[in-house]
Design a protein around this motif. Sequence first.
Motif, short mmCIF file in Angstrom:
data_model
loop_
_atom_site.label_atom_id
_atom_site.label_comp_id
_atom_site.label_asym_id
_atom_site.label_seq_id
_atom_site.Cartn_x
_atom_site.Cartn_y
_atom_site.Cartn_z
N PRO A 1 -6.58 29.63 5.11
CA PRO A 1 -6.18 28.25 5.42
C PRO A 1 -4.65 28.12 5.53
CG PRO A 1 -7.73 28.33 3.56
CD PRO A 1 -7.21 29.71 3.78
N SER A 2 -4.21 27.10 6.24
CA SER A 2 -2.79 26.92 6.49
C SER A 2 -2.06 26.56 5.20
CB SER A 2 -2.58 25.82 7.53
OG SER A 2 -3.16 24.61 7.08
N CYS B 1 6.06 30.36 3.67
CA CYS B 1 5.21 29.69 4.66
C CYS B 1 6.01 29.54 5.94
CB CYS B 1 4.78 28.32 4.13
SG CYS B 1 3.61 27.44 5.20
N ASP B 2 5.43 29.92 7.09
CA ASP B 2 6.19 29.84 8.33
C ASP B 2 5.91 28.53 9.08
OD1 ASP B 2 3.80 30.14 9.78
OD2 ASP B 2 4.07 32.30 10.05
N GLU B 3 6.50 28.39 10.26
CA GLU B 3 6.45 27.13 11.00
C GLU B 3 5.05 26.75 11.47
OE1 GLU B 3 9.47 28.50 13.79
OE2 GLU B 3 10.62 26.68 13.30
N ILE B 4 4.17 27.74 11.62
CA ILE B 4 2.82 27.43 12.10
C ILE B 4 1.79 27.47 10.97
CG2 ILE B 4 3.32 28.20 14.45
CD1 ILE B 4 1.87 30.80 13.84
N VAL C 1 -16.11 25.47 10.11
CA VAL C 1 -15.71 24.11 10.47
C VAL C 1 -14.78 23.55 9.39
CG1 VAL C 1 -16.49 21.76 10.97
CG2 VAL C 1 -17.84 23.74 11.73
N SER C 2 -13.60 23.04 9.81
CA SER C 2 -12.61 22.56 8.86
C SER C 2 -12.81 21.08 8.55
CB SER C 2 -11.20 22.76 9.42
OG SER C 2 -10.91 24.12 9.56
N TYR D 1 -0.70 25.51 -1.25
CA TYR D 1 -1.42 24.26 -1.00
C TYR D 1 -1.83 24.19 0.46
CZ TYR D 1 -2.09 19.42 0.39
OH TYR D 1 -2.59 18.28 0.95
N SER D 2 -3.04 23.66 0.70
CA SER D 2 -3.52 23.44 2.07
C SER D 2 -4.23 22.09 2.13
CB SER D 2 -4.47 24.55 2.50
OG SER D 2 -4.92 24.34 3.83
N ASP D 3 -4.18 21.49 3.31
CA ASP D 3 -4.86 20.19 3.49
C ASP D 3 -6.19 20.34 4.21
OD1 ASP D 3 -4.10 20.81 6.06
OD2 ASP D 3 -3.11 18.90 6.47
N GLU D 4 -6.79 21.56 4.12
CA GLU D 4 -8.06 21.78 4.81
C GLU D 4 -8.96 22.72 4.01
OE1 GLU D 4 -7.45 23.75 8.53
OE2 GLU D 4 -6.31 25.39 7.65
N VAL D 5 -10.25 22.62 4.31
CA VAL D 5 -11.23 23.52 3.74
C VAL D 5 -12.24 23.83 4.83
CG1 VAL D 5 -12.68 21.64 2.85
CG2 VAL D 5 -12.85 23.92 1.83
N GLU D 6 -12.69 25.09 4.86
CA GLU D 6 -13.67 25.51 5.87
C GLU D 6 -15.03 25.75 5.22
OE1 GLU D 6 -12.41 28.91 8.01
OE2 GLU D 6 -10.77 27.90 9.04
#
Length: 320
Positions: free
Chosen positions: A228-229, A207-210, A259-260, A249-254
């Motif tokens: 997703p990030s 996983c990179d910085e962004i 729309v996240s 793991y991600s803290d978002e869902v689209e």
Amino acid sequence: FQTADSETELVWSVSINVSNSPSSMSTNPGIVMDTNGHTHLVWEEVEPSLDTSQIYYSQCREADCLPPVLLSTNSDLACAEGLTRENNRLPRIAIDEAGQLMTAWNVGDGYLFYSSWSASEIPPQDPSGCISTTGITGGKVLQPHLTGGSEGVFAIAYSSGGFEVSGDIYLQRFENETWSSAQTPIGVGFSPDVMLDFEDQTHVAWCDEIGQTNYQYNEGSTERISSPSCFDWVALGQDSEGIPHLVWYSDEVENVNGVSSPGNYFYESIRTEDGWSNPGIIAQTSAPTQPALASQPGSALHLTWSDTQEDAWSPNYARQ
């Protein structure tokens, strides 16, 4: 640790205490299983009163475990000259197809020791040698990941940033009883995962910085999944058909409109002939956590993670 019998239905054994160290803290365990079904474990033993940590190993045959063996001894290796060797951290263990074990761990500022021995034998009293980390210093505790391939072949990957910090990603291979040098970083990001496939080709993910999921095959061009990030860690595995899988793991869902919304999810993407598949949700967690993915040739993929249940953390498991 626990083992599972999956011949009929998945049944986990009771927990088995391997370290048996009431006066110190056992942490950061690593585990592999050989072809005879024997379990090999390494872990970090912390002595809070002395502010020191050492690396131990044990082998278990079902619930019968050998007494812990100290791996981080004060050896006379020329590469270790000047190191205090009192802070040994984050051990990793791997096994090759011939049953040769290897473990690697942090020693001092940006140094890695390793030991190698047959799974049927007791480990050597002294480390086998050092893994050159291109002079990484400054108190960095590297978070390496180690993997085994065919007989005598291993690979290790780590970030120069150390623990939970972004840095240059390095990859090294062990062949013909020697480690390759780490001259040029293969990317930038957090602690990478590494895998040797059935043909000893190298796969690395990080996983990179962004928050992009990065993947590299055989030190070729880097492939990225931007959404997703990801956070800190990307788990890498290979299914029974030799196809790579990524889990993060991600803290978002689209939603379907792009729309996240916030949440806690595990995503999986599979590498196809046309590139990486659209990431799909494979689990929803109660809190931020990190996955661990394991596989063996011709077998299922095994996924584990920690999650909260009634305000207590507990292990979770799934297979595919």
